[in-house]
Design a protein around this motif. Structure first.
Motif: not given
Lengths: 309, 70
Positions: B15-18, B20-23
């Motif tokens: 998820l973190m590598k997607t 736009g995702v910051v957390g």
């Protein structure tokens, strides 16, 4: 000629404003022009006059030729008032941003090379009392070295290395640009133990530490937004945080949303987040436009082998 | 059923590598634990790339903006 017309002439001749048919000039001693009652020996006379505000009232003989203000202009009396220099109003900064001894949680503090942050609280390790804040507040993001001066207030709030040093940098947990971080914390040793109090400004004293529960109400006292209230909306967050030296990943963080407006802003870093039973639950260090992120205080204590006083 | 912590742990690196995702975190939604995904903004590309449910646990997407050291 009315006082208004005479005032326009003065504005042109002394302050350099444009007026048709006149050559604009400036008088270095004049700081303002207005209209008011002429006063003689402190008593208003009832006569309307052009007020000429000067930095300093001088005897006409001491004023340079051509800079003397005549007794009347275009038939209207002048009244010279000593005004000093007008300046923008600088309100006294709030106590959070001033020098305070004993220093306590909530106040402006920082490593001499940073802008400013917040003093969190007093922690005890190996029998000595230290002040707690973030690595990026007390150790300048790993760039500080042991013994570096810590200023209260911080540099941005006028703190000076020659007179406002409160403590020396002792220990910090290094920020890791590659792996996952859990804390952004550091401690500094006060030069004089009596210069630091375990109180937190406007919220009182802490009573130990523990982990916050989801949806729990919390508060903090910090240099910029002072006392604010919020709710814990996440108790196990992994967050990417931007710093001056790069971007770092943090795990096992708590996220707080402010109750009315923002829970924190720049300069609040290092503030202790406490529950309503006065338990320290977090060490504030980062935020987005909508959220505040804090290390769990239990992780901070573990990392530094210290306890909240 | 896997705990929300386990599910978060299994998926957070991806998820973190997607973009736009910051957390990624854990919150509560409608009285149930959920996985929260913090995003920079509500760009349709980011939202489309994120799941709504992970191993039977709801995913709540929260527009947080980017996080900065204060």
């Amino acid at each position: 000629m009315t006082a208004e017309d005479a005032k326009l002439v003065c504005e042109c001749q002394y302050l350099g404003l444009e007026k048709e048919g006149l050559t604009a000039g400036t008088n270095p001693n004049v700081v303002g022009v207005g209209i008011g009652h002429k006063t003689v020996r402190g008593q208003p006379t009832g006569e309307m006059a052009v007020k000429v505000y000067v930095k300093q009232k001088l005897h006409p003989l001491l004023v340079k030729d051509g800079e003397v203000i005549p007794d009347e202009i275009e038939g209207v009396s002048t009244d010279i008032e000593e005004a000093g220099e007008f300046s923008i109003w600088r309100p006294i900064p709030p106590i959070y941003q001033r020098k305070v001894r004993p220093a306590m949680g909530g106040l402006s503090i920082g490593h001499y090379a940073i802008t400013t942050g917040t003093l969190g609280c007093v922690v005890r390790t190996e029998g000595a009392d230290y002040i707690l804040s973030n690595n990026h507040v007390l150790a300048n993001e790993n760039r500080g070295v042991e013994g570096d001066p810590i200023l209260q207030p911080g540099r941005f709030d006028g703190g000076k290395p020659e007179k406002d040093v409160l403590a020396r940098l002792d220990t910090y947990v290094a920020l890791d640009p590659e792996g996952a971080n859990v804390v952004d914390c550091a401690i500094a040793l006060p030069f004089v133990a009596q210069d630091v109090s375990p109180d937190i400004l406007n919220v009182g004293r802490l009573r130990g530490s523990r982990d916050a529960a989801l949806d729990e109400k919390v508060q903090k006292s910090g240099r910029t937004t002072r006392v604010t209230n919020g709710t814990v909306t996440d108790v196990n967050a992994t967050i990417r945080v931007g710093y001056a030296t790069g971007s770092y990943i943090f795990q096992d963080q708590i996220v707080v949303r402010g109750e009315r407006g923002s829970f924190s802003a720049g300069g609040d870093s290092g503030a202790v987040i406490e529950a309503y039973d006065n338990s320290a639950v977090g060490l504030l260090f980062a935020g987005s436009p909508f959220f505040t992120v804090a290390n769990k205080m239990t992780n901070v204590e573990k990392a530094l082998d210290a306890k909240v006083v | 059923m896997a705990s929300v912590e386990e599910v978060k742990h299994r998926h957070e690196v991806r998820l973190m590598k997607t973009p736009g995702v910051v957390g990624v975190g854990i919150g509560r939604k409608d009285g149930k634990d959920c996985i929260r995904v913090y995003v920079k903004d509500d760009s349709p590309k980011t939202l489309a790339a994120l799941p709504q449910i992970l191993e039977d646990i709801d995913v709540e997407i929260v527009v947080s903006g980017t996080f900065k050291a204060l």
